[in-house]
Design a protein around this motif. Structure first.
Motif, short mmCIF file in Angstrom:
data_model
loop_
_atom_site.label_atom_id
_atom_site.label_comp_id
_atom_site.label_asym_id
_atom_site.label_seq_id
_atom_site.Cartn_x
_atom_site.Cartn_y
_atom_site.Cartn_z
N LEU A 1 0.83 -1.21 0.00
CA LEU A 1 0.00 0.00 0.00
C LEU A 1 0.87 1.26 0.00
N ARG A 2 1.97 1.22 0.70
CA ARG A 2 2.86 2.39 0.73
C ARG A 2 3.44 2.66 -0.64
N ALA A 3 3.70 1.59 -1.40
CA ALA A 3 4.27 1.75 -2.74
C ALA A 3 3.21 2.09 -3.80
N ARG A 4 1.93 1.99 -3.42
CA ARG A 4 0.85 2.24 -4.38
C ARG A 4 -0.19 3.15 -3.74
N SER A 5 0.06 4.43 -3.76
CA SER A 5 -0.84 5.37 -3.09
C SER A 5 -2.20 5.45 -3.77
N SER A 6 -2.30 4.96 -5.01
CA SER A 6 -3.60 4.99 -5.70
C SER A 6 -4.53 3.89 -5.20
N TRP A 7 -3.98 2.89 -4.52
CA TRP A 7 -4.82 1.83 -3.97
C TRP A 7 -5.44 2.31 -2.66
N SER A 8 -6.70 1.98 -2.48
CA SER A 8 -7.32 2.18 -1.17
C SER A 8 -7.12 0.93 -0.33
N ILE A 9 -7.40 1.06 0.95
CA ILE A 9 -7.32 -0.11 1.82
C ILE A 9 -8.38 -1.12 1.42
N VAL A 10 -9.53 -0.63 0.98
CA VAL A 10 -10.57 -1.53 0.48
C VAL A 10 -10.08 -2.32 -0.73
N ASP A 11 -9.29 -1.67 -1.60
CA ASP A 11 -8.72 -2.38 -2.76
C ASP A 11 -7.85 -3.54 -2.29
N MET A 12 -7.00 -3.29 -1.31
CA MET A 12 -6.12 -4.34 -0.82
C MET A 12 -6.94 -5.44 -0.15
N LEU A 13 -7.98 -5.03 0.56
CA LEU A 13 -8.85 -6.00 1.21
C LEU A 13 -9.51 -6.91 0.17
N GLY A 14 -9.93 -6.32 -0.94
CA GLY A 14 -10.55 -7.12 -1.99
C GLY A 14 -9.59 -8.13 -2.59
N ARG A 15 -8.33 -7.76 -2.69
CA ARG A 15 -7.35 -8.68 -3.25
C ARG A 15 -7.09 -9.86 -2.33
N LEU A 16 -7.33 -9.67 -1.03
CA LEU A 16 -7.14 -10.77 -0.07
C LEU A 16 -8.41 -11.55 0.18
N ALA A 17 -9.53 -11.08 -0.38
CA ALA A 17 -10.80 -11.75 -0.10
C ALA A 17 -10.90 -13.10 -0.77
N ASP A 18 -10.27 -13.25 -1.92
CA ASP A 18 -10.34 -14.49 -2.69
C ASP A 18 -9.26 -15.44 -2.18
N ARG A 19 -9.68 -16.53 -1.49
CA ARG A 19 -8.71 -17.43 -0.88
C ARG A 19 -7.69 -17.97 -1.86
N PRO A 20 -8.06 -18.42 -3.05
CA PRO A 20 -7.03 -18.94 -3.95
C PRO A 20 -5.98 -17.91 -4.35
N ARG A 21 -6.35 -16.60 -4.31
CA ARG A 21 -5.40 -15.55 -4.69
C ARG A 21 -4.60 -15.03 -3.50
N ARG A 22 -5.05 -15.35 -2.29
CA ARG A 22 -4.50 -14.67 -1.11
C ARG A 22 -3.00 -14.85 -0.97
#
Length: 596
Positions: A461-482
């Motif tokens: 997140l620090r390296a990507r200021s355009s991402w929101s915390i919700v964006d990062m949360l969404g990327r971790l929501a999918d177990r196979p992608r986590r």
């Protein structure tokens, strides 16, 4: 020819002419490459260093333009190489002062016993490279925290060693002005005070030597609430009695190989108190699952205690869980530790027993602190333990070292939510956390409050200021992608778990995988036996083996559970390793074994 200097303000030159690098971010980028010369530095790491408060949305393309500008300034396109995932700066030993400094100190140390004159010349050449505080004009707190403490300690140790050699060569008057300056600049460095006292006594000024002892006593009482060490007290008594030897034995300085402490270290106050409460054992073992922060904690505690162990502070990685090195044999570890103390290679014995005896003899009478990191088993560390009760040993391991008699143990757990929040906020900034408090709490929960996972998502997140915390949360929501998301640079939660898994025996590996298929929050030995198709005694013994490896948590008599991220890892391993028929059969056996 291009040359660089980091031992002071940043310096770059080509063919003897200075190269002005005015832009702050270009200075940070160049230093981030130079502190790891001839090694690929990842894009994520470079972005995190260049934009400490949060990288812009087009950080990678902006970084690419910075590299192009830096190449033009340096006038050598081939100097900075582009590699998959990062950049590398190619420099020779004589082109970078921190490398030349280290080489000269190493050569001087090796010659200290046999050729003191040459050793002094080499150490003086090394110390002459020091132009002030390293990276003095580089606006990056993270970068400075990573390299300045270790470089400063190396400089001070080399200075101590050089002064010792000058005293041995009967040059007390030569080093006395230097020692007056050093004790003023580093008043808590007891070795400098001892050297100053000996130099004053050697030139017939014992009263001033005793004044030094009194001044040091006052400083230690005011600053630390302590008194000078027994060795300093004995030196004072020798000055009073006039028995200080004219030629002091060669000291190897104050060896210190501790890694830098993390500036954002968070929490663990209770664990520190438990680890260091009144206990006669000089050996403390810190264990816990991969990514829990054992090494970070041990190094932090070691830095806190450093002043209480003035004779040495040594760190060695025993490589129990490494994808690049095999576990270090005790004889090899002793060889490395003796070299850290300055023992010449030709004086290091060949056999394990003789090396262990020499190691204990070297530490006899010393107050030394030793960090044995990443230990595999008790047998690996037993020969490395000092015989002196005045030494403190901190051992980290992913396994419980129950066979290490007399050691005090501490198992680290995940961070409490409030400490996890503090760590995360320090990485991404309070403004972003305040803007998305609920998403932050959920994200930390998805990370299982595991320090490694929190540091990875924080760095991304620090390296990507355009991402929101919700964006990062969404990327971790999918177990196979986590597991694929919990990666940055050379840090990966999945890779850390995989190293623990590879150390298991095959029955433990199989049960670990099959346990990941069970959907319940916890299970007992009977369900584990059903999943694996083995008898209850075998299942319980295997479960305990997984507990000892910190791949499973006990939650009561005969009840066990996974950390959430470990369950994901176990399930992924089962899906890759075990056939569909084997997985279905295991689940069917467990269903039949469930009560009711």
């Amino acid at each position: 020819m291009t040359g660089f200097g980091l031992l002071g303000p940043l310096r770059a030159e080509r063919d003897g002419a200075e190269i002005a690098i005015g832009a702050a971010k270009l200075r940070v980028l160049l230093c981030a490459l130079l502190v790891e010369p001839n090694r690929v530095v990842s894009l994520d790491e470079l972005c995190a260093r260049v934009w400490e408060t949060g990288a812009p949305g087009l950080a990678r393309s902006t970084l690419q333009s910075y590299v192009m500008r830096l190449r033009r300034l340096l006038g050598a396109d081939e100097l900075i190489e582009t590699h998959p995932g990062g950049y590398l700066i190619r420099v020779a030993e004589d082109e970078l002062d921190i490398v030349a400094f280290g080489r000269l100190v190493d050569r001087g140390t090796r010659l200290a016993s046999d050729e003191p004159e040459m050793a002094v010349a080499l150490l003086r050449e090394a110390l002459a490279l020091w132009r002030g505080e390293p990276l003095a004009d580089v606006p990056s707190e993270g970068l400075r925290a990573m390299v300045v403490p270790a470089l400063t300690e190396r400089y001070l140790t080399a200075t101590e060693q050089c002064v010792e050699l000058e005293l041995r060569l009967d040059r007390p008057g030569t080093v006395l002005p230097e020692l007056a300056e050093l004790t003023a600049r580093y008043p808590l460095r007891e070795r400098f005070w001892a050297q100053r006292m000996r130099a004053l006594h050697a030139i017939g000024r014992p009263d001033e030597a005793l004044d030094c002892y009194r001044e040091l006593s006052r400083i230690l009482a005011d600053e630390l609430g302590t008194t000078p060490t027994e060795r300093l007290h004995q030196l004072r008594e020798a000055v009073v009695a006039g028995t200080v030897p004219a030629e002091a034995p060669v000291s190897r300085g104050t060896p210190n190989s501790l890694p830098a402490d993390k500036v954002d270290f968070t929490g663990r106050t209770h664990e520190r108190d438990v680890l260091l409460d009144i206990d006669p054992s000089p050996v403390r073992v810190i264990d816990g699952m991969a990514g829990i922060g054992k090494t970070t904690f041990a190094v932090h505690v070691a830095h806190e205690l450093n002043a209480a162990y003035p004779d040495a502070a040594l760190f060695i990685d025993l490589h129990a869980h490494s994808d690049r090195y095999p576990p270090m044999a005790p004889a090899d570890a002793l060889d490395a530790l003796l070299r850290m103390l300055g023992v010449p290679s030709q004086q290091i014995p060949e056999s394990l027993d003789e090396r262990a005896a020499r190691w204990r003899a070297e530490l006899a009478g010393r107050k030394a602190l030793l960090v044995l990191d990443n230990a595999s088993e008790a047998a690996q560390v037993r020969p490395l333990l000092p015989g002196s009760p005045d030494c403190l040993v901190l051992i980290t391991s992913r396994r419980r070292l129950a066979a290490l008699d007399g050691a005090k143990g501490l198992s680290l757990d995940t961070l409490p939510p409030e400490d996890a929040l503090t760590l995360f906020t320090g990485m991404v900034g309070a403004e972003r956390v305040r803007a998305e408090p609920e998403a932050t709490g959920e994200l930390l929960g998805r990370c299982g409050y595991l320090p490694l996972a929190i540091r990875i998502v924080g760095a991304r997140l620090r390296a990507r200021s355009s991402w929101s915390i919700v964006d990062m949360l969404g990327r971790l929501a999918d177990r196979p992608r986590r597991s694929g998301e919990l990666v940055t640079g050379d840090r990966s939660v999945s890779a850390a778990f995989a190293l623990s898994y590879r150390q298991l025996a095959e029955p433990e590996r199989r049960l670990f995988r099959l346990l990941g298929l069970y959907p319940g929050p916890d299970l007992d030995g009977r369900l584990a036996a059903a999943l694996a198709g083995v008898d209850l005694d075998t299942a319980e013994a295997t479960l305990e083996g997984l507990v000892d490896a910190h791949l499973l948590e006990p939650v009561g008599p005969d009840r066990y559970r996974f950390h959430d991220l470990l369950r994901d890892h176990a399930r992924e391993l089962a899906e890759r390793t075990d056939s569909a028929a084997e997985r279905i059969a295991a689940i069917n056996r467990a269903v039949r074994a469930e009560p009711g």
